[in-house]
Design a protein around this motif. Structure first.
Motif, PDB file in Angstrom:
ATOM      1  N   VAL A 246      39.236  58.931  57.254  1.00  0.00           N
ATOM      2  CA  VAL A 246      40.675  58.968  57.511  1.00  0.00           C
ATOM      3  C   VAL A 246      40.976  59.944  58.648  1.00  0.00           C
ATOM      4  N   SER A 247      41.538  59.423  59.727  1.00  0.00           N
ATOM      5  CA  SER A 247      41.941  60.229  60.903  1.00  0.00           C
ATOM      6  C   SER A 247      40.771  61.013  61.494  1.00  0.00           C
ATOM      7  N   GLY A 248      39.595  60.445  61.478  1.00  0.00           N
ATOM      8  CA  GLY A 248      38.417  61.103  62.016  1.00  0.00           C
ATOM      9  C   GLY A 248      37.231  60.876  61.094  1.00  0.00           C
ATOM     10  N   ILE A 249      36.098  61.467  61.435  1.00  0.00           N
ATOM     11  CA  ILE A 249      34.895  61.357  60.612  1.00  0.00           C
ATOM     12  C   ILE A 249      34.483  62.762  60.181  1.00  0.00           C
ATOM     13  N   ARG A 250      34.347  62.971  58.868  1.00  0.00           N
ATOM     14  CA  ARG A 250      33.995  64.283  58.322  1.00  0.00           C
ATOM     15  C   ARG A 250      33.023  64.110  57.159  1.00  0.00           C
ATOM     16  N   LEU A 251      31.951  64.917  57.142  1.00  0.00           N
ATOM     17  CA  LEU A 251      31.055  64.902  55.991  1.00  0.00           C
ATOM     18  C   LEU A 251      31.805  65.509  54.809  1.00  0.00           C
ATOM     19  N   ALA A 252      32.038  64.698  53.779  1.00  0.00           N
ATOM     20  CA  ALA A 252      32.838  65.124  52.633  1.00  0.00           C
ATOM     21  C   ALA A 252      32.004  65.375  51.391  1.00  0.00           C
ATOM     22  N   ARG A 253      30.831  64.750  51.328  1.00  0.00           N
ATOM     23  CA  ARG A 253      30.052  64.832  50.087  1.00  0.00           C
ATOM     24  C   ARG A 253      28.593  64.522  50.378  1.00  0.00           C
ATOM     25  N   LEU A 254      27.713  65.134  49.620  1.00  0.00           N
ATOM     26  CA  LEU A 254      26.277  64.897  49.749  1.00  0.00           C
ATOM     27  C   LEU A 254      25.654  64.877  48.362  1.00  0.00           C
ATOM     28  N   GLN A 255      24.915  63.820  48.069  1.00  0.00           N
ATOM     29  CA  GLN A 255      24.241  63.691  46.779  1.00  0.00           C
ATOM     30  C   GLN A 255      22.731  63.607  46.998  1.00  0.00           C
ATOM     31  N   THR A 256      21.969  64.268  46.134  1.00  0.00           N
ATOM     32  CA  THR A 256      20.516  64.189  46.201  1.00  0.00           C
ATOM     33  C   THR A 256      19.987  63.610  44.892  1.00  0.00           C
ATOM     34  N   PHE A 257      18.831  62.932  44.973  1.00  0.00           N
ATOM     35  CA  PHE A 257      18.293  62.195  43.831  1.00  0.00           C
ATOM     36  C   PHE A 257      16.812  62.505  43.656  1.00  0.00           C
ATOM     37  N   ASP A 258      16.337  62.406  42.418  1.00  0.00           N
ATOM     38  CA  ASP A 258      14.918  62.630  42.162  1.00  0.00           C
ATOM     39  C   ASP A 258      14.145  61.323  42.312  1.00  0.00           C
ATOM     40  N   GLU A 259      12.845  61.359  41.997  1.00  0.00           N
ATOM     41  CA  GLU A 259      11.988  60.194  42.208  1.00  0.00           C
ATOM     42  C   GLU A 259      12.345  59.012  41.317  1.00  0.00           C
ATOM     43  N   LYS A 260      13.133  59.254  40.261  1.00  0.00           N
ATOM     44  CA  LYS A 260      13.564  58.169  39.380  1.00  0.00           C
ATOM     45  C   LYS A 260      14.975  57.682  39.706  1.00  0.00           C
ATOM     46  N   GLY A 261      15.564  58.224  40.760  1.00  0.00           N
ATOM     47  CA  GLY A 261      16.912  57.835  41.135  1.00  0.00           C
ATOM     48  C   GLY A 261      17.992  58.551  40.365  1.00  0.00           C
ATOM     49  N   VAL A 262      17.634  59.602  39.628  1.00  0.00           N
ATOM     50  CA  VAL A 262      18.608  60.379  38.861  1.00  0.00           C
ATOM     51  C   VAL A 262      19.326  61.358  39.796  1.00  0.00           C
ATOM     52  N   LEU A 263      20.638  61.470  39.649  1.00  0.00           N
ATOM     53  CA  LEU A 263      21.423  62.395  40.462  1.00  0.00           C
ATOM     54  C   LEU A 263      21.056  63.831  40.119  1.00  0.00           C
ATOM     55  N   VAL A 264      20.623  64.595  41.125  1.00  0.00           N
ATOM     56  CA  VAL A 264      20.197  65.974  40.925  1.00  0.00           C
ATOM     57  C   VAL A 264      21.288  66.956  41.347  1.00  0.00           C
ATOM     58  N   THR A 265      21.838  66.746  42.538  1.00  0.00           N
ATOM     59  CA  THR A 265      22.872  67.638  43.068  1.00  0.00           C
ATOM     60  C   THR A 265      23.999  66.812  43.669  1.00  0.00           C
ATOM     61  N   ASP A 266      25.233  67.229  43.390  1.00  0.00           N
ATOM     62  CA  ASP A 266      26.417  66.567  43.949  1.00  0.00           C
ATOM     63  C   ASP A 266      27.247  67.645  44.641  1.00  0.00           C
ATOM     64  N   ILE A 267      27.327  67.564  45.956  1.00  0.00           N
ATOM     65  CA  ILE A 267      27.944  68.618  46.765  1.00  0.00           C
ATOM     66  C   ILE A 267      29.196  68.080  47.447  1.00  0.00           C
ATOM     67  N   THR A 268      30.278  68.828  47.379  1.00  0.00           N
ATOM     68  CA  THR A 268      31.495  68.455  48.103  1.00  0.00           C
ATOM     69  C   THR A 268      31.790  69.502  49.175  1.00  0.00           C
ATOM     70  N   TYR A 269      32.302  69.027  50.302  1.00  0.00           N
ATOM     71  CA  TYR A 269      32.599  69.902  51.437  1.00  0.00           C
ATOM     72  C   TYR A 269      34.081  69.870  51.765  1.00  0.00           C
ATOM     73  N   GLY A 270      34.658  71.061  51.924  1.00  0.00           N
ATOM     74  CA  GLY A 270      36.077  71.174  52.221  1.00  0.00           C
ATOM     75  C   GLY A 270      36.369  71.167  53.707  1.00  0.00           C
ATOM     76  N   GLU A 271      37.518  71.696  54.037  1.00  0.00           N
ATOM     77  CA  GLU A 271      38.019  71.724  55.414  1.00  0.00           C
ATOM     78  C   GLU A 271      37.077  72.478  56.345  1.00  0.00           C
ATOM     79  N   LEU A 272      36.914  71.966  57.563  1.00  0.00           N
ATOM     80  CA  LEU A 272      36.072  72.617  58.568  1.00  0.00           C
ATOM     81  C   LEU A 272      36.885  73.657  59.333  1.00  0.00           C
ATOM     82  N   LYS A 273      36.252  74.827  59.561  1.00  0.00           N
ATOM     83  CA  LYS A 273      36.872  75.869  60.383  1.00  0.00           C
ATOM     84  C   LYS A 273      35.813  76.511  61.264  1.00  0.00           C
ATOM     85  N   LYS A 274      36.279  77.218  62.281  1.00  0.00           N
ATOM     86  CA  LYS A 274      35.363  77.916  63.165  1.00  0.00           C
ATOM     87  C   LYS A 274      34.864  79.195  62.501  1.00  0.00           C
ATOM     88  N   PHE A 275      33.546  79.376  62.492  1.00  0.00           N
ATOM     89  CA  PHE A 275      32.914  80.549  61.902  1.00  0.00           C
ATOM     90  C   PHE A 275      32.409  81.465  63.009  1.00  0.00           C
TER      91      PHE A 275
END
Length: 343
Positions: A246-275
């Protein structure tokens, strides 16, 4: 003839009734627009731009949530604490959790990429401990009284006090889970045995403009899935990147899975700012990390992004915590023995 006349009436009457139907507008979930277009090359470039920072050090707010009872709709959310975090590629982290006012540090924890160490510094004497373990091992959850049998606690009638809850939560937090979330691993599109697949997805969500209401909207995403191919012609899912369109492209979420396809980590990313003082990096201010199998969620929010130090080089010993407090030590490898590794 009378039969034909009756049949005609059975057809005509419903049609006549249908002509009198009153059409009323029905509110439906609105698709958020405009939706930005991007190809796989562009999505990979966005991920790798977030992976440009080699190290990060700054003050953060930390919110911990115990999701052990999430299946019954109950979660324990603990008070937000201040602290500091130092991260360095490829997988080093040093996290300090501070107490309110002059109470001092509540906990410190490190991972050097292979092993983690956690010092719980506050609370009753029986809760204080120094925990050692191996990053790729899986251990039983430590109970708040020092036992590792979670069933023993499930039968207790009295609710544990907040101090015991906080200590239990910190003892079971694994610092290495923070590194891949806060320092996203870059994508190598030419890596052997790895392929990337892009697709489109739409999800019903709460209206971000009206979070206090039940109104919902539809948000468009791109999926970029990282697959590891195998010799038998199949593949397994390693990571799934969600890009808000929506109104651009932003990485909002990242999921990682184990060798059986089970969800291991579910990460959400908020607003981007200059660091950094000079705006050296564009990074998410808030990162939420959920570990479904480990039953916790931790949210890290950088307090002042422009004061964060970017790309300093830290020595290896900076990520090896020593038991200078002479706390009771819990060596998870020695006492329990690690179970087979997990991603």
């Amino acid at each position: 003839m009378s039969n034909l006349r009756n049949l005609a009436l059975w057809i005509i009457i419903p049609l006549a009734a249908a002509c009198n139907i009153v059409h009323k507008p029905v509110e439906v979930e609105k698709l958020l627009t405009p939706l930005t277009q991007a190809d796989t090359t562009q999505l990979i470039r966005i991920v790798n731009s977030l992976a440009a920072a080699r190290s990060i050090h700054g003050k953060v707010d930390i919110q911990f949530e115990d999701t052990s009872f999430a299946t019954s709709g109950i979660a324990e959310k603990y008070r937000t604490a201040g602290g500091s975090i130092t991260l360095q590629r490829p997988a080093k982290v040093y996290l300090v959790v501070e107490g309110p006012l002059a109470i001092g540090d509540v906990a410190q924890m490190t991972s050097d990429g292979e092993h983690f160490r956690i010092a719980v510094l506050k609370g009753d004497e029986k809760y204080r401990r120094f925990v050692r373990g191996t990053n790729n091992a899986v251990y039983a959850k430590l109970d708040m009284d020092g036992s590792s049998n979670p069933a023993a606690n499930s039968n207790r009638k009295s609710k544990p006090n907040s101090e015991a809850q906080a200590v239990s939560a910190l003892s079971n937090l694994r610092p290495q889970h923070l590194t891949d979330a806060l320092l996203v691993r870059p994508i190598d599109p030419h890596a052997p045995g790895v392929m990337y697949v892009q697709s489109e997805f739409y999800q019903s969500e709460k209206d971000p403009a009206k979070l206090d209401s039940s109104k919902r909207v539809v948000r468009g995403y791109y999926f970029l899935e990282e697959l590891q191919t195998t010799g038998d012609g199949s593949a397994r899912l390693l990571r799934r990147f969600w890009f808000d369109r929506v109104s651009g492209i932003r990485l909002a979420r990242l999921q990682t899975f184990d060798e059986k396809g089970v969800l291991v980590t579910d990460i959400t990313y908020g607003e981007l700012k200059k660091f950094g003082a000079g705006g050296e990096a564009l990074l998410p201010v808030q990162v939420g990390i959920t570990r479904p199998q480990d039953h916790y969620k931790i949210t890290i929010t950088y307090q002042i992004p422009e004061s964060v130090n970017i790309d300093r080089e830290y020595p290896p010993e900076a990520f090896v915590l020593e038991n200078k407090w002479t706390l009771r030590e819990v060596d998870l490898d020695a006492e329990k023995g690690p179970t087979p590794p997990k991603n």
